[in-house]
Write an enzyme that holds these catalytic residues in place. Structure first.
Site, PDB file in Angstrom:
ATOM      1  N   ASP A  81     -57.403  53.147  -5.601  1.00 52.81           N
ATOM      2  CA  ASP A  81     -57.180  51.701  -6.106  1.00 52.81           C
ATOM      3  C   ASP A  81     -56.251  51.384  -7.379  1.00 52.81           C
ATOM      4  O   ASP A  81     -55.558  50.657  -7.452  1.00 52.81           O
ATOM      5  CB  ASP A  81     -58.708  51.301  -6.713  1.00 52.81           C
ATOM      6  CG  ASP A  81     -59.344  51.030  -5.107  1.00 52.81           C
ATOM      7  OD1 ASP A  81     -58.351  50.274  -4.178  1.00 52.81           O
ATOM      8  OD2 ASP A  81     -60.473  51.104  -5.737  1.00 52.81           O
ATOM      9  N   LYS A 110     -63.536  49.402   5.597  1.00 52.93           N
ATOM     10  CA  LYS A 110     -62.709  50.711   5.097  1.00 52.93           C
ATOM     11  C   LYS A 110     -62.753  51.689   5.608  1.00 52.93           C
ATOM     12  O   LYS A 110     -61.772  53.458   5.978  1.00 52.93           O
ATOM     13  CB  LYS A 110     -62.847  51.126   4.040  1.00 52.93           C
ATOM     14  CG  LYS A 110     -61.919  49.752   3.001  1.00 52.93           C
ATOM     15  CD  LYS A 110     -62.806  49.833   1.321  1.00 52.93           C
ATOM     16  CE  LYS A 110     -61.952  48.434   0.641  1.00 52.93           C
ATOM     17  NZ  LYS A 110     -62.397  48.584  -0.657  1.00 52.93           N
ATOM     18  N   GLN A 157     -66.349  50.596  -4.624  1.00 51.55           N
ATOM     19  CA  GLN A 157     -66.353  48.832  -4.229  1.00 51.55           C
ATOM     20  C   GLN A 157     -67.022  48.158  -5.428  1.00 51.55           C
ATOM     21  O   GLN A 157     -67.865  47.968  -6.189  1.00 51.55           O
ATOM     22  CB  GLN A 157     -67.128  48.729  -3.733  1.00 51.55           C
ATOM     23  CG  GLN A 157     -67.163  47.252  -2.682  1.00 51.55           C
ATOM     24  CD  GLN A 157     -65.313  47.391  -1.636  1.00 51.55           C
ATOM     25  OE1 GLN A 157     -64.364  47.657  -1.149  1.00 51.55           O
ATOM     26  NE2 GLN A 157     -64.645  45.957  -2.392  1.00 51.55           N
TER      27      GLN A 157
END
Ligand code: NDP
Length: 314
Positions: free
Chosen positions: A120, A53, A97
């Site tokens: 997200d 990422k 995460q």
């Protein structure tokens, strides 16, 4: 006729090129978009994902920073970090995460992320925006699947779509996106009766299960589009043989690495499907590409580029 292979790498690089152009324009006008990634503890898979990422941000021109609190971080300490990132104006996206260390209340942390920075798309406010068709941030993997279908010229409206899996991360949001795009959607799960029979009705079949090669040819109507979200590591020789009876390239990988990455869809499905995503190289690359576009979208919404309807915290 063998299925058309839907090349996720190619579509992802198109999306990333568009993202890089948008970032260039935004940087010229002021600030580049900024993404903060929180990686708590030492989960090897998470470390690989986060590296990917951050690298994608560098290639796209998005400013990124990585926060790596130690494994013993408390919920309150993580909440303080999220609050600080919510407050900083040059940070447009915050990605926590998962999984977080076991002592941390993950739901509480995800709920603390400013919905306007929730790249997200997991915050209940963004989930609500998606289900009520308001502008918001949509989870990356499902958003990538829709991009793949649209950019491959596969029509969704009026089609029968079947989704196997009902997770908050993939199954439910892709079902909602397909519904919003006017498909007739059926969602299946571990308690579904006659799963193969239900799946055979699909024009578009999405497998998000987490079981290597579970979707065999008897699940698939001839000519259907099959989207394989699964990412499973197969290291057992018997299981490998069930999936790849005659595939010298995969055999070589298996021999060298002792394992292969396999989707939820059995390779034999390529003989009946009309179009299919490979694993690796299908849905996976789109997830990171969509994180880039979500970060840009979040930046534009916060800076008033497009109407967001998002509530900003005080
Ligand atoms: P979850 O484990 O959260 O959900 C799996 C779903 O599959 C559940 O709804 C479960 O049903 C259903 N399921 C499990 N077994 C069966 C069965 N035998 N028959 C029917 N349904 C079943 O997984 P995720 O949604 O998070 O991920 C799914 C897969 O996608 C994984 O392989 C994951 O690695 C991969 N993935 C890939 C990404 C990418 O970028 N390519 C991104 C995210 C995930 P129930 O609810 O009844 O338990």
């Amino acid at each position: 006729m063998p299925a058309t292979i839907l090349d996720g790498n190619k579509i992802a690089s198109e999306i990333r090129a568009e993202a890089a152009a948008a970032v260039k324009a935004m940087s010229a006008a002021g600030l580049p978009p900024g993404l903060a990634v929180i990686l708590a503890g030492h989960n090897p898979a998470s470390e690989v994902y986060v590296r990917g990422k951050v690298k994608a941000c560098e290639e796209t021109g998005i400013y990124s920073e990585k926060h790596t609190p130690s494994t013993d971080i408390t919920t309150d300490e993580l909440l303080a970090l999220v609050t600080e990132l919510n407050r900083r104006d040059e940070i447009d996206g915050i990605l926590v995460q998962l999984p977080l260390p076991p002592q941390v209340d993950s739901k509480k942390v995800l709920l603390a992320v400013d919905p306007a920075k929730d790249v997200d798309g997991f915050h209940p406010m963004n989930v609500g925006f998606l289900s009520t068709q308001r502008p918001g941030l949509v989870p990356c993997t499902p958003a990538g699947i829709i991009e793949m279908l649209e950019r491959s010229g596969i029509k969704i409206a009026g089609k029968d779509a079947v989704v196997i899996g009902r997770s908050d991360i993939v199954g439910k949001p892709i079902a909602m996106l397909l519904l919003n795009a006017n498909a007739t959607v059926t969602v299946c799960h571990s308690k579904t009766r006659d799963l193969a029979g239900v799946c055979r009705r699909a024009d578009i079949l999405v497998a998000a299960i987490g079981r290597a090669g579970m979707v065999t040819r008897d699940f698939v109507r001839a000519g259907a589009t099959v989207i394989d979200v699964g990412m499973n590591r197969v290291s057992e020789a018997a299981e490998f043989k069930r999936l790849f009876a005659d595939n010298p390239k995969r055999e070589e990988t298996f021999r060298l690495r002792g394992a292969v990455l396999v989707g939820d869809v059995h390779p034999e499905v390529a003989e009946v499907a009309g179009a299919i995503t490979p694993v690796p190289g299908g849905v996976g690359p789109l997830t990171i590409a969509m994180l880039m576009s979500n970060t840009i979208k979040a930046a534009k919404m916060r800076r008033g580029g497009i109407g967001s309807g998002l509530a900003r915290p005080a």
